[in-house]
Motif scaffolding. Structure first.
Motif, PDB file in Angstrom:
ATOM      1  N   ILE A 345      39.033-104.974  17.775  1.00  0.00           N
ATOM      2  CA  ILE A 345      39.116-103.916  18.771  1.00  0.00           C
ATOM      3  C   ILE A 345      40.120-102.860  18.338  1.00  0.00           C
ATOM      4  CG2 ILE A 345      40.847-105.178  20.130  1.00  0.00           C
ATOM      5  CD1 ILE A 345      39.568-103.925  22.648  1.00  0.00           C
ATOM      6  N   LYS A 346      39.793-101.620  18.584  1.00  0.00           N
ATOM      7  CA  LYS A 346      40.681-100.494  18.290  1.00  0.00           C
ATOM      8  C   LYS A 346      41.254 -99.985  19.598  1.00  0.00           C
ATOM      9  CE  LYS A 346      42.526 -97.052  15.964  1.00  0.00           C
ATOM     10  NZ  LYS A 346      43.597 -97.257  14.976  1.00  0.00           N
ATOM     11  N   GLU A 347      42.566 -99.975  19.707  1.00  0.00           N
ATOM     12  CA  GLU A 347      43.192 -99.467  20.921  1.00  0.00           C
ATOM     13  C   GLU A 347      43.357 -97.955  20.832  1.00  0.00           C
ATOM     14  OE1 GLU A 347      46.767-101.424  21.996  1.00  0.00           O
ATOM     15  OE2 GLU A 347      46.895-100.451  23.957  1.00  0.00           O
ATOM     16  N   ILE A 354      40.129 -90.742  19.356  1.00  0.00           N
ATOM     17  CA  ILE A 354      39.120 -90.108  20.213  1.00  0.00           C
ATOM     18  C   ILE A 354      37.999 -89.530  19.364  1.00  0.00           C
ATOM     19  CG2 ILE A 354      38.700 -88.242  21.863  1.00  0.00           C
ATOM     20  CD1 ILE A 354      41.594 -88.586  22.799  1.00  0.00           C
ATOM     21  N   ALA A 355      38.363 -88.856  18.301  1.00  0.00           N
ATOM     22  CA  ALA A 355      37.366 -88.243  17.422  1.00  0.00           C
ATOM     23  C   ALA A 355      36.472 -89.299  16.788  1.00  0.00           C
ATOM     24  CB  ALA A 355      38.062 -87.422  16.337  1.00  0.00           C
ATOM     25  N   GLU A 356      37.066 -90.391  16.327  1.00  0.00           N
ATOM     26  CA  GLU A 356      36.282 -91.456  15.707  1.00  0.00           C
ATOM     27  C   GLU A 356      35.347 -92.125  16.715  1.00  0.00           C
ATOM     28  OE1 GLU A 356      36.842 -90.444  12.313  1.00  0.00           O
ATOM     29  OE2 GLU A 356      36.043 -92.487  12.353  1.00  0.00           O
ATOM     30  N   TRP A 357      35.841 -92.296  17.933  1.00  0.00           N
ATOM     31  CA  TRP A 357      34.995 -92.862  18.999  1.00  0.00           C
ATOM     32  C   TRP A 357      33.791 -91.963  19.257  1.00  0.00           C
ATOM     33  CZ3 TRP A 357      33.724 -96.780  22.210  1.00  0.00           C
ATOM     34  CH2 TRP A 357      32.997 -96.463  23.355  1.00  0.00           C
ATOM     35  N   GLY A 360      30.958 -92.241  17.082  1.00  0.00           N
ATOM     36  CA  GLY A 360      30.266 -93.521  17.098  1.00  0.00           C
ATOM     37  C   GLY A 360      30.770 -94.509  16.074  1.00  0.00           C
ATOM     38  N   ASN A 361      31.995 -94.292  15.589  1.00  0.00           N
ATOM     39  CA  ASN A 361      32.542 -95.130  14.515  1.00  0.00           C
ATOM     40  C   ASN A 361      33.391 -96.295  14.998  1.00  0.00           C
ATOM     41  OD1 ASN A 361      31.318 -93.461  12.629  1.00  0.00           O
ATOM     42  ND2 ASN A 361      33.129 -92.160  12.387  1.00  0.00           N
ATOM     43  N   ILE A 362      33.555 -96.431  16.315  1.00  0.00           N
ATOM     44  CA  ILE A 362      34.379 -97.518  16.855  1.00  0.00           C
ATOM     45  C   ILE A 362      33.510 -98.378  17.773  1.00  0.00           C
ATOM     46  CG2 ILE A 362      36.428 -98.133  18.188  1.00  0.00           C
ATOM     47  CD1 ILE A 362      37.674 -95.498  17.394  1.00  0.00           C
ATOM     48  N   PRO A 363      33.120 -99.576  17.351  1.00  0.00           N
ATOM     49  CA  PRO A 363      32.241-100.429  18.162  1.00  0.00           C
ATOM     50  C   PRO A 363      32.878-100.900  19.465  1.00  0.00           C
ATOM     51  CG  PRO A 363      32.259-101.136  15.867  1.00  0.00           C
ATOM     52  CD  PRO A 363      33.374-100.154  16.025  1.00  0.00           C
ATOM     53  N   ASP A 380      30.624 -88.591  24.219  1.00  0.00           N
ATOM     54  CA  ASP A 380      29.760 -88.510  23.039  1.00  0.00           C
ATOM     55  C   ASP A 380      29.705 -89.817  22.250  1.00  0.00           C
ATOM     56  OD1 ASP A 380      30.794 -85.101  22.377  1.00  0.00           O
ATOM     57  OD2 ASP A 380      29.120 -85.868  23.553  1.00  0.00           O
ATOM     58  N   GLY A 381      30.644 -90.717  22.538  1.00  0.00           N
ATOM     59  CA  GLY A 381      30.735 -91.926  21.718  1.00  0.00           C
ATOM     60  C   GLY A 381      30.005 -93.138  22.248  1.00  0.00           C
TER      61      GLY A 381
END
Length: 456
Positions: A345-347, A354-357, A360-363, A380-381
């Protein structure tokens, strides 16, 4: 208490598809009622049209243990269905297999055992595969076992949120179990050659495949007569916010500890040589919410683990998401620490997160609701929210949900709540539903719990 079922129009559509066709693939997002849809169709086929006799449901272990039987008993029109769970030791499985029932439920790991046990005397004329995407590997024992028995199955239903979370290559094995290769071909190699090309290879070894032009539309056109997606605009007004409440049952030992703290306002932890003390309504509420989540702080801010029931349910939710990003809201620091021990998990901490989320890069991303204020755009994520634990602040709750359910969101937003049964979780949910949160709601809920023991 059982409830009267009033299906939405899209649910009626799905029920009819199952009843009208011996093969049905229902690609339903979580929270759209796939369980009650399927149970309704089973009931109608069994007791209205007399088209089936015995039904086998194949599901993830914890879903097999609890979800289907709980959902059946919840509704007036399905509570009479007799359910036998083919789970546990071999003796228990054999006894359950011999029991007189309408529906038999087995975890997917025991499918090879069941096929070997029954052979050509396969007793089930209808099979439901809950989480069809878990049969995407045609080399797995469970897939090979079902393939052998497929000719003896009169009706089959495949349920999944998304059948191809990683690639349309995953679709072939699942569809083969539904139609024996009629629509996408009888072999994986033939399917690959028809819809994909080798993007990278060394000699005769292909390292990666890519879709040919218009592959997606051609595949979905080929299977559209037996498969329906509940994400389609044809069946839902988009976007929609769907609330889903997932019950979490505490084991006996954890329940006893919870009840003791609630009753006595203190809880001795023998193993840790310390005692949890709850002085005052606010402290008691906080401690009980911690215990509902699975751990509790002592006066030195050391977290003591009580149970993992919510972690187990979270695992089921993540699996059902089939690769779709999940935004998780937690209440206490010990929540996120325990979650991180089991899941990757990424906190959420920085703008880069936010940008990575949103790419769609953070499951799986964790966020405390106090950090999810106005102006934080995450729509958007993803479209799946999980509340691991709740608090009494209606403002924080609504603000957090609005991170995904906001202008620009193109998909239905599903908001899951993990609710420990018979705990303070239920009081918070009721308060949120009444829009009566804050200190007054907290005090009223705690007073009601305390009065319960005084009357006893």
């Amino acid at each position: 208490m059982s409830l009267a079922y009033k299906p939405h129009s899209y649910q009626e559509y799905a029920i009819n598809r199952v009843e009208d066709s011996p093969i049905a693939g229902l690609f339903l997002d979580m929270g759209l009622g796939k369980t009650v849809i399927t149970l309704t169709a089973i009931n109608n086929l069994k007791y209205d049209s007399f088209d089936i006799d015995k039904v086998l449901i194949i599901a993830p272990k914890r879903v097999a243990e609890d979800t289907w039987s709980r959902e059946s008993s919840k509704w007036q029109h399905t509570q009479h269905l007799r359910i036998s769970k083919i789970l546990g030791t071999q003796k228990k499985r054999l006894d359950a297999l011999k029991a007189d029932a309408d529906i038999y439920i087995i975890n997917r790991e025991n499918v090879p055992w069941l096929v070997a046990q029954t052979g050509k005397k396969w007793p089930f004329d209808m099979v439901v595969i809950d989480e069809l995407s878990s049969f995407k590997n045609s080399d797995s024992q469970r897939w090979r076992a079902l393939r052998r028995i497929r000719p003896f199955i009169k009706r089959i239903v495949g349920l999944t949120g998304t059948p191809a979370p990683n690639s349309l290559m995953d679709l072939w094995a699942q569809l083969y179990l539904l139609d024996s290769g009629e629509r996408l071909g009888s072999t994986l190699g033939g399917y690959r050659d028809r819809y994909f090309y080798a993007a990278a290879k060394q000699g005769h070894v292909v390292h990666s495949w890519k879709q040919k032009r218009e592959t997606e539309s051609k595949i979905y056109e080929a299977i559209s007569d037996i498969c329906v997606s509940m994400k389609a605009e044809d069946h839902l007004e988009m976007p929609e916010k769907l609330m889903n409440y997932i019950p979490v049952v505490l084991d006996k030992e954890s329940r006893a500890k919870y009840d003791q703290l609630e009753r006595d306002l203190l809880l001795p932890l023998v193993d840790a040589d310390t005692t949890i003390i709850a002085n005052g309504s606010a402290v008691l509420s906080n401690k009980l919410l911690q215990m509902a989540n699975g751990a509790i702080y002592d006066e030195d801010k050391i977290a003591h683990v009580i149970h993992e029931a919510k972690l187990d349910k979270l695992e089921d939710v993540i699996e059902s998401a089939n690769g779709k990003p999940v935004l998780l809201f937690y209440s206490f620091k010990h929540d996120i620490k325990r979650i991180a021990k089991r899941f990757k998990i990424k906190e959420l901490k920085t703008n880069d997160d936010i940008a990575e989320w949103n790419k769609g890069n953070i499951p799986l991303m964790g966020c405390h609701p106090a950090s999810a204020g106005h102006g934080l755009n995450l729509q958007d994520g993803g479209c799946i929210v999980v509340w691991f634990g709740l608090n009494w602040s209606l403002e924080l709750y609504e603000q957090a949900n609005a991170r995904l359910y906001r202008q620009g969101q193109k998909d239905n937003v599903i908001i899951h709540h993990l609710v420990a049964e018979g705990t303070m979780d239920e009081q918070v949910i009721e308060a949120l539903d009444r829009k009566a949160t804050g200190q007054n709601a907290l005090m009223a809920a705690v007073k009601a719990r305390i009065d319960k023991y005084k009357k006893g």
